[in-house]
Design an enzyme around this catalytic site. Structure first.
Site, PDB file in Angstrom:
ATOM      1  N   ASP A 142       0.848  -1.202   0.000  1.00 15.41           N
ATOM      2  CA  ASP A 142       0.000   0.000   0.000  1.00 15.41           C
ATOM      3  C   ASP A 142       0.885   1.254   0.000  1.00 15.41           C
ATOM      4  O   ASP A 142       0.859   2.040   0.953  1.00 15.41           O
ATOM      5  CB  ASP A 142      -0.958   0.004   1.218  1.00 15.41           C
ATOM      6  N   PHE A 150      -0.392  -0.845  12.692  1.00 19.46           N
ATOM      7  CA  PHE A 150      -1.305  -0.369  11.638  1.00 19.46           C
ATOM      8  C   PHE A 150      -1.836  -1.483  10.727  1.00 19.46           C
ATOM      9  O   PHE A 150      -3.046  -1.584  10.499  1.00 19.46           O
ATOM     10  CB  PHE A 150      -0.606   0.710  10.784  1.00 19.46           C
ATOM     11  N   ASN A 151      -0.955  -2.306  10.147  1.00 21.15           N
ATOM     12  CA  ASN A 151      -1.415  -3.266   9.123  1.00 21.15           C
ATOM     13  C   ASN A 151      -2.403  -4.288   9.696  1.00 21.15           C
ATOM     14  O   ASN A 151      -3.323  -4.718   8.991  1.00 21.15           O
ATOM     15  CB  ASN A 151      -0.230  -4.006   8.490  1.00 21.15           C
ATOM     16  N   THR A 201       2.970  -6.222   2.828  1.00 16.84           N
ATOM     17  CA  THR A 201       3.504  -5.094   3.612  1.00 16.84           C
ATOM     18  C   THR A 201       2.387  -4.076   3.849  1.00 16.84           C
ATOM     19  O   THR A 201       2.618  -2.870   3.833  1.00 16.84           O
ATOM     20  CB  THR A 201       4.693  -4.437   2.879  1.00 16.84           C
ATOM     21  N   ASN A 220      -2.466   2.576   3.647  1.00 16.28           N
ATOM     22  CA  ASN A 220      -1.890   3.892   3.938  1.00 16.28           C
ATOM     23  C   ASN A 220      -2.699   5.002   3.267  1.00 16.28           C
ATOM     24  O   ASN A 220      -2.762   6.129   3.752  1.00 16.28           O
ATOM     25  CB  ASN A 220      -0.445   3.964   3.442  1.00 16.28           C
ATOM     26  N   ASP A 237       6.817   1.091   1.815  1.00 15.92           N
ATOM     27  CA  ASP A 237       6.456   0.134   0.752  1.00 15.92           C
ATOM     28  C   ASP A 237       7.240   0.448  -0.523  1.00 15.92           C
ATOM     29  O   ASP A 237       7.653  -0.466  -1.250  1.00 15.92           O
ATOM     30  CB  ASP A 237       4.977   0.240   0.402  1.00 15.92           C
ATOM     31  N   HIS A 254       9.880   0.166   7.945  1.00 14.06           N
ATOM     32  CA  HIS A 254       9.289  -1.142   8.261  1.00 14.06           C
ATOM     33  C   HIS A 254       9.332  -2.163   7.117  1.00 14.06           C
ATOM     34  O   HIS A 254       9.845  -3.270   7.276  1.00 14.06           O
ATOM     35  CB  HIS A 254       7.815  -0.960   8.641  1.00 14.06           C
ATOM     36  N   ASP A 255       8.710  -1.807   5.989  1.00 19.16           N
ATOM     37  CA  ASP A 255       8.341  -2.839   5.014  1.00 19.16           C
ATOM     38  C   ASP A 255       9.520  -3.563   4.354  1.00 19.16           C
ATOM     39  O   ASP A 255       9.435  -4.785   4.130  1.00 19.16           O
ATOM     40  CB  ASP A 255       7.421  -2.227   3.945  1.00 19.16           C
TER      41      ASP A 255
HETATM   42  C1  BDR Z   1       3.101  -0.267   8.571  1.00 17.44           C
HETATM   43  O1  BDR Z   1       2.081   0.713   8.444  1.00 17.44           O
HETATM   44  C2  BDR Z   1       2.254   1.473   7.283  1.00 17.44           C
HETATM   45  O2  BDR Z   1       2.040   2.828   7.527  1.00 17.44           O
HETATM   46  C3  BDR Z   1       3.655   1.186   6.789  1.00 17.44           C
HETATM   47  O3  BDR Z   1       3.677   1.237   5.371  1.00 17.44           O
HETATM   48  C4  BDR Z   1       3.934  -0.199   7.304  1.00 17.44           C
HETATM   49  O4  BDR Z   1       3.512  -1.193   6.393  1.00 17.44           O
HETATM   50  C5  BDR Z   1       3.863   0.001   9.839  1.00 17.44           C
HETATM   51  O5  BDR Z   1       3.008  -0.103  10.939  1.00 17.44           O
HETATM   52 CA    CA Z   2       2.943  -0.645   4.089  1.00 16.16          CA
END
Ligand code: BDR
Ligand code: CA
Length: 314
Positions: free
Chosen positions: A10, A165-166, A124, A39, A15, A239-240
Protein backbone atom coordinates in the site's frame (compact mmCIF):
# COMPACT_ATOMS: atom_id res chain seq x y z
CA UNK A 1 18.24 -19.62 -7.60
CA UNK A 2 16.35 -16.41 -6.72
CA UNK A 3 13.29 -16.91 -4.52
CA UNK A 4 10.08 -16.11 -6.44
CA UNK A 5 8.01 -13.53 -4.53
CA UNK A 6 4.92 -11.36 -4.86
CA UNK A 7 4.71 -8.10 -2.89
CA UNK A 8 1.26 -7.04 -1.71
CA UNK A 9 1.55 -3.42 -0.64
CA UNK A 10 0.00 0.00 0.00
CA UNK A 11 2.72 2.53 -0.98
CA UNK A 12 3.47 4.28 1.37
CA UNK A 13 7.07 5.49 1.82
CA UNK A 14 8.42 2.25 3.25
CA UNK A 15 6.46 0.13 0.75
CA UNK A 16 8.12 2.12 -2.04
CA UNK A 17 11.55 1.09 -0.77
CA UNK A 18 10.35 -2.49 -0.28
CA UNK A 19 9.42 -2.60 -3.97
CA UNK A 20 12.88 -1.27 -4.90
CA UNK A 21 14.64 -3.80 -2.67
CA UNK A 22 12.64 -6.66 -4.18
CA UNK A 23 13.22 -5.48 -7.76
CA UNK A 24 16.90 -4.65 -7.33
CA UNK A 25 18.24 -7.53 -5.22
CA UNK A 26 19.38 -10.63 -7.15
CA UNK A 27 18.32 -13.05 -4.38
CA UNK A 28 14.62 -12.61 -5.17
CA UNK A 29 12.59 -12.77 -8.37
CA UNK A 30 9.74 -10.25 -8.14
CA UNK A 31 6.83 -11.83 -10.04
CA UNK A 32 4.13 -9.24 -9.32
CA UNK A 33 3.20 -6.20 -7.26
CA UNK A 34 -0.35 -6.10 -5.92
CA UNK A 35 -1.95 -3.19 -4.15
CA UNK A 36 -4.56 -2.77 -1.44
CA UNK A 37 -6.16 0.09 0.45
CA UNK A 38 -4.25 0.97 3.61
CA UNK A 39 -1.89 3.89 3.94
CA UNK A 40 -4.12 5.59 1.39
CA UNK A 41 -7.11 4.70 -0.79
CA UNK A 42 -6.66 1.92 -3.35
CA UNK A 43 -6.61 4.46 -6.19
CA UNK A 44 -3.70 6.28 -4.55
CA UNK A 45 -1.68 3.22 -3.47
CA UNK A 46 -2.01 1.82 -6.99
CA UNK A 47 -0.98 5.10 -8.60
CA UNK A 48 1.98 5.20 -6.20
CA UNK A 49 3.10 1.68 -7.15
CA UNK A 50 3.02 2.79 -10.81
CA UNK A 51 4.97 5.95 -9.95
CA UNK A 52 7.67 4.02 -8.12
CA UNK A 53 8.01 1.43 -10.88
CA UNK A 54 8.20 4.13 -13.55
CA UNK A 55 10.94 6.05 -11.75
CA UNK A 56 12.89 2.90 -10.85
CA UNK A 57 12.64 1.48 -14.37
CA UNK A 58 10.65 -1.57 -13.22
CA UNK A 59 8.70 -2.17 -16.40
CA UNK A 60 8.36 -5.95 -16.60
CA UNK A 61 6.59 -6.70 -13.31
CA UNK A 62 2.76 -6.81 -13.47
CA UNK A 63 0.91 -4.49 -11.07
CA UNK A 64 -2.66 -5.34 -10.09
CA UNK A 65 -5.09 -3.50 -7.84
CA UNK A 66 -6.94 -5.45 -5.17
CA UNK A 67 -9.37 -4.69 -2.35
CA UNK A 68 -10.47 -1.12 -1.75
CA UNK A 69 -11.46 -1.62 1.89
CA UNK A 70 -10.89 -3.98 4.82
CA UNK A 71 -13.14 -7.03 5.32
CA UNK A 72 -15.09 -5.53 8.24
CA UNK A 73 -13.49 -2.29 9.45
CA UNK A 74 -14.10 0.95 7.58
CA UNK A 75 -10.99 2.19 5.76
CA UNK A 76 -8.91 4.58 7.87
CA UNK A 77 -5.91 5.79 5.90
CA UNK A 78 -2.55 6.83 7.42
CA UNK A 79 -2.33 10.27 5.85
CA UNK A 80 -0.79 11.57 9.09
CA UNK A 81 2.26 9.41 8.33
CA UNK A 82 2.35 9.28 4.50
CA UNK A 83 0.58 12.50 3.48
CA UNK A 84 -2.42 13.09 1.23
CA UNK A 85 -0.84 11.37 -1.77
CA UNK A 86 0.46 8.45 0.31
CA UNK A 87 3.95 9.27 -0.98
CA UNK A 88 4.36 12.91 -0.03
CA UNK A 89 7.77 14.54 -0.39
CA UNK A 90 9.26 14.08 -3.86
CA UNK A 91 7.83 15.03 -7.25
CA UNK A 92 7.18 11.96 -9.39
CA UNK A 93 7.11 11.89 -13.19
CA UNK A 94 3.86 10.93 -14.92
CA UNK A 95 3.69 7.11 -14.63
CA UNK A 96 4.26 5.19 -17.84
CA UNK A 97 3.70 1.69 -16.46
CA UNK A 98 0.08 0.63 -16.12
CA UNK A 99 -1.88 -1.93 -14.12
CA UNK A 100 -2.98 -5.23 -15.63
CA UNK A 101 -6.76 -5.62 -16.06
CA UNK A 102 -7.10 -8.30 -13.40
CA UNK A 103 -7.99 -8.19 -9.69
CA UNK A 104 -4.93 -8.61 -7.46
CA UNK A 105 -6.35 -11.77 -5.88
CA UNK A 106 -6.93 -13.39 -9.27
CA UNK A 107 -3.43 -12.43 -10.44
CA UNK A 108 -1.82 -13.88 -7.30
CA UNK A 109 -3.84 -17.08 -7.72
CA UNK A 110 -2.94 -17.39 -11.39
CA UNK A 111 0.76 -16.97 -10.64
CA UNK A 112 0.64 -19.42 -7.72
CA UNK A 113 -1.00 -22.12 -9.82
CA UNK A 114 1.14 -21.64 -12.92
CA UNK A 115 4.60 -20.98 -11.48
CA UNK A 116 6.81 -24.09 -11.44
CA UNK A 117 7.83 -23.55 -7.80
CA UNK A 118 5.89 -22.49 -4.69
CA UNK A 119 5.93 -18.71 -4.34
CA UNK A 120 6.61 -16.57 -1.26
CA UNK A 121 4.07 -13.82 -0.53
CA UNK A 122 5.39 -10.64 1.09
CA UNK A 123 2.48 -8.53 2.36
CA UNK A 124 3.50 -5.09 3.61
CA UNK A 125 -0.02 -3.73 4.09
CA UNK A 126 -3.37 -4.70 5.60
CA UNK A 127 -3.89 -8.40 4.83
CA UNK A 128 -7.22 -8.02 3.01
CA UNK A 129 -6.02 -9.35 -0.38
CA UNK A 130 -4.22 -12.31 1.19
CA UNK A 131 -7.21 -13.27 3.36
CA UNK A 132 -9.48 -13.06 0.33
CA UNK A 133 -7.06 -15.22 -1.67
CA UNK A 134 -7.01 -17.93 1.03
CA UNK A 135 -10.80 -17.84 1.39
CA UNK A 136 -11.74 -17.69 -2.24
CA UNK A 137 -9.06 -20.06 -3.54
CA UNK A 138 -8.36 -22.63 -0.82
CA UNK A 139 -6.17 -24.57 -3.29
CA UNK A 140 -3.76 -21.60 -3.29
CA UNK A 141 -2.42 -22.36 0.18
CA UNK A 142 -0.45 -25.41 -0.96
CA UNK A 143 1.26 -23.31 -3.65
CA UNK A 144 2.50 -20.67 -1.17
CA UNK A 145 6.01 -21.38 0.07
CA UNK A 146 5.52 -18.99 2.98
CA UNK A 147 4.01 -15.64 3.89
CA UNK A 148 6.61 -13.19 5.19
CA UNK A 149 4.67 -10.17 6.35
CA UNK A 150 5.31 -6.78 7.87
CA UNK A 151 2.75 -6.32 10.59
CA UNK A 152 2.00 -6.77 14.25
CA UNK A 153 4.45 -6.56 17.09
CA UNK A 154 5.74 -8.67 19.95
CA UNK A 155 5.44 -5.51 22.04
CA UNK A 156 3.29 -2.42 21.72
CA UNK A 157 1.50 -0.91 18.72
CA UNK A 158 1.68 2.27 16.68
CA UNK A 159 -1.87 2.82 15.41
CA UNK A 160 -3.19 2.28 18.90
CA UNK A 161 -1.12 1.70 22.02
CA UNK A 162 -1.76 -2.04 21.53
CA UNK A 163 -2.03 -2.54 17.77
CA UNK A 164 0.21 -2.07 14.73
CA UNK A 165 -1.30 -0.37 11.64
CA UNK A 166 -1.42 -3.27 9.12
CA UNK A 167 -3.10 -5.66 11.55
CA UNK A 168 -5.28 -3.03 13.19
CA UNK A 169 -6.54 -1.85 9.78
CA UNK A 170 -8.01 -5.29 9.01
CA UNK A 171 -7.90 -7.59 12.05
CA UNK A 172 -10.24 -10.21 10.54
CA UNK A 173 -7.92 -10.57 7.53
CA UNK A 174 -4.86 -10.95 9.77
CA UNK A 175 -6.70 -13.54 11.83
CA UNK A 176 -7.43 -15.59 8.68
CA UNK A 177 -3.75 -15.44 7.67
CA UNK A 178 -2.37 -16.48 11.08
CA UNK A 179 -4.87 -19.33 11.31
CA UNK A 180 -4.38 -20.51 7.70
CA UNK A 181 -1.76 -23.18 8.33
CA UNK A 182 0.52 -21.57 5.72
CA UNK A 183 4.00 -20.93 7.19
CA UNK A 184 3.99 -17.29 8.36
CA UNK A 185 6.90 -15.08 9.38
CA UNK A 186 5.88 -11.92 11.22
CA UNK A 187 8.21 -8.92 10.94
CA UNK A 188 6.62 -6.69 13.53
CA UNK A 189 7.40 -3.28 14.95
CA UNK A 190 9.77 -4.81 17.51
CA UNK A 191 12.17 -5.68 14.65
CA UNK A 192 11.37 -2.93 12.14
CA UNK A 193 12.17 -0.32 14.78
CA UNK A 194 15.77 -1.51 14.41
CA UNK A 195 15.81 -0.32 10.74
CA UNK A 196 16.31 3.37 11.44
CA UNK A 197 16.91 5.67 8.49
CA UNK A 198 19.63 7.84 10.05
CA UNK A 199 21.06 10.94 8.31
CA UNK A 200 24.01 8.72 7.24
CA UNK A 201 21.59 6.38 5.47
CA UNK A 202 19.84 9.29 3.76
CA UNK A 203 23.23 10.59 2.61
CA UNK A 204 24.04 7.22 1.02
CA UNK A 205 20.97 7.57 -1.21
CA UNK A 206 21.68 11.22 -2.04
CA UNK A 207 25.31 10.42 -2.88
CA UNK A 208 24.27 8.01 -5.64
CA UNK A 209 23.71 11.04 -7.83
CA UNK A 210 20.67 9.50 -9.54
CA UNK A 211 17.05 10.65 -9.67
CA UNK A 212 16.09 7.44 -7.90
CA UNK A 213 18.64 7.87 -5.12
CA UNK A 214 17.57 11.47 -4.59
CA UNK A 215 13.90 10.45 -4.54
CA UNK A 216 14.64 7.85 -1.85
CA UNK A 217 16.38 10.54 0.20
CA UNK A 218 13.37 12.86 -0.23
CA UNK A 219 10.94 10.10 0.72
CA UNK A 220 12.94 9.36 3.86
CA UNK A 221 13.18 13.05 4.74
CA UNK A 222 9.39 13.54 4.57
CA UNK A 223 8.82 10.28 6.45
CA UNK A 224 11.31 11.37 9.14
CA UNK A 225 9.35 14.58 9.66
CA UNK A 226 6.04 12.81 10.34
CA UNK A 227 7.64 10.22 12.58
CA UNK A 228 9.33 12.99 14.56
CA UNK A 229 6.08 14.93 14.88
CA UNK A 230 3.78 12.01 15.71
CA UNK A 231 5.95 9.79 17.89
CA UNK A 232 9.12 11.76 18.66
CA UNK A 233 11.43 9.43 16.73
CA UNK A 234 14.84 10.92 16.01
CA UNK A 235 15.15 8.72 12.89
CA UNK A 236 12.20 6.91 11.26
CA UNK A 237 11.89 3.11 11.11
CA UNK A 238 11.73 1.69 7.57
CA UNK A 239 9.29 -1.14 8.26
CA UNK A 240 8.34 -2.84 5.01
CA UNK A 241 11.74 -3.62 3.44
CA UNK A 242 12.57 -5.69 6.54
CA UNK A 243 10.14 -8.38 5.37
CA UNK A 244 11.77 -8.44 1.93
CA UNK A 245 15.21 -8.62 3.56
CA UNK A 246 14.14 -11.69 5.54
CA UNK A 247 13.43 -13.49 2.26
CA UNK A 248 16.62 -12.20 0.62
CA UNK A 249 18.83 -13.56 3.38
CA UNK A 250 17.36 -15.06 6.56
CA UNK A 251 20.59 -14.13 8.36
CA UNK A 252 19.61 -10.44 8.16
CA UNK A 253 16.48 -11.00 10.29
CA UNK A 254 16.64 -13.50 13.16
CA UNK A 255 13.38 -15.22 14.11
CA UNK A 256 12.04 -17.54 16.79
CA UNK A 257 9.10 -19.96 16.85
CA UNK A 258 5.96 -18.45 18.34
CA UNK A 259 2.23 -18.65 18.63
CA UNK A 260 0.54 -15.54 17.28
CA UNK A 261 -3.16 -14.78 17.67
CA UNK A 262 -4.98 -11.60 16.70
CA UNK A 263 -7.16 -9.86 19.27
CA UNK A 264 -10.51 -9.29 17.57
CA UNK A 265 -12.70 -8.20 20.46
CA UNK A 266 -10.72 -6.11 22.93
CA UNK A 267 -12.29 -2.74 23.61
CA UNK A 268 -8.87 -1.10 23.70
CA UNK A 269 -6.76 -3.83 22.12
CA UNK A 270 -8.58 -4.85 18.91
CA UNK A 271 -6.00 -5.60 16.22
CA UNK A 272 -3.18 -6.40 18.66
CA UNK A 273 -1.01 -9.41 17.93
CA UNK A 274 -0.72 -11.55 21.04
CA UNK A 275 2.65 -13.24 20.61
CA UNK A 276 3.59 -16.12 22.88
CA UNK A 277 7.37 -16.31 22.49
CA UNK A 278 7.88 -18.74 25.35
CA UNK A 279 4.87 -20.96 24.69
CA UNK A 280 3.40 -20.41 28.14
CA UNK A 281 -0.06 -20.95 26.75
CA UNK A 282 0.52 -24.37 25.27
CA UNK A 283 -0.80 -23.19 21.93
CA UNK A 284 0.87 -24.58 18.76
CA UNK A 285 3.63 -22.73 16.89
CA UNK A 286 1.93 -21.01 13.94
CA UNK A 287 4.55 -18.40 13.06
CA UNK A 288 8.13 -17.32 13.16
CA UNK A 289 8.43 -14.01 14.98
CA UNK A 290 11.27 -11.76 13.83
CA UNK A 291 13.30 -10.51 16.78
CA UNK A 292 16.67 -9.08 15.70
CA UNK A 293 17.79 -7.16 12.63
CA UNK A 294 21.38 -7.07 11.39
CA UNK A 295 21.01 -3.38 10.58
CA UNK A 296 24.30 -2.89 8.69
CA UNK A 297 23.63 -5.86 6.42
CA UNK A 298 20.09 -4.61 5.90
CA UNK A 299 21.11 -1.12 4.82
CA UNK A 300 23.90 -2.44 2.59
CA UNK A 301 21.38 -4.59 0.68
CA UNK A 302 18.83 -1.74 0.56
CA UNK A 303 21.33 0.78 -0.80
CA UNK A 304 22.82 -1.74 -3.27
CA UNK A 305 19.36 -2.55 -4.66
CA UNK A 306 18.55 1.10 -5.31
CA UNK A 307 22.00 1.60 -6.89
CA UNK A 308 21.37 -1.41 -9.16
CA UNK A 309 18.07 -0.01 -10.34
CA UNK A 310 20.03 3.14 -10.99
CA UNK A 311 17.71 5.42 -12.83
CA UNK A 312 18.76 8.51 -14.69
CA UNK A 313 21.84 10.41 -13.50
CA UNK A 314 20.97 13.98 -12.87
C1 BDR B 1 3.10 -0.27 8.57
O1 BDR B 1 2.08 0.71 8.44
C2 BDR B 1 2.25 1.47 7.28
O2 BDR B 1 2.04 2.83 7.53
C3 BDR B 1 3.65 1.19 6.79
O3 BDR B 1 3.68 1.24 5.37
C4 BDR B 1 3.93 -0.20 7.30
O4 BDR B 1 3.51 -1.19 6.39
C5 BDR B 1 3.86 0.00 9.84
O5 BDR B 1 3.01 -0.10 10.94
CA1 CA C 1 2.94 -0.64 4.09
Amino acid sequence: MPVPIIIDCDPGHDDALAIMLAAGDPAVDLLAITTVAGNQTLAKTTLNARRVCTLAGIADVPIAAGCDRPLVEPLKVADDVHGTSGLDGPQFPEPTVDVVPEHAVDLIHRILTSHPEPVTLVPTAPLTNIALLLTRYPDAAARIREIVLMGGSTERGNRTPAAEFNVQADPEAADIVFRSGVPVTMCGLNVTHQALATPEVVARFNDMGTDLGRTCAELLTFYASTYRELWGFQDPPLHDPVAVARVIDPKIVHCVDANVVVELHGRYTRGATVVDLHRYMDRPVNAQAAITLEADLFWDRMVAAVATLGGRKG
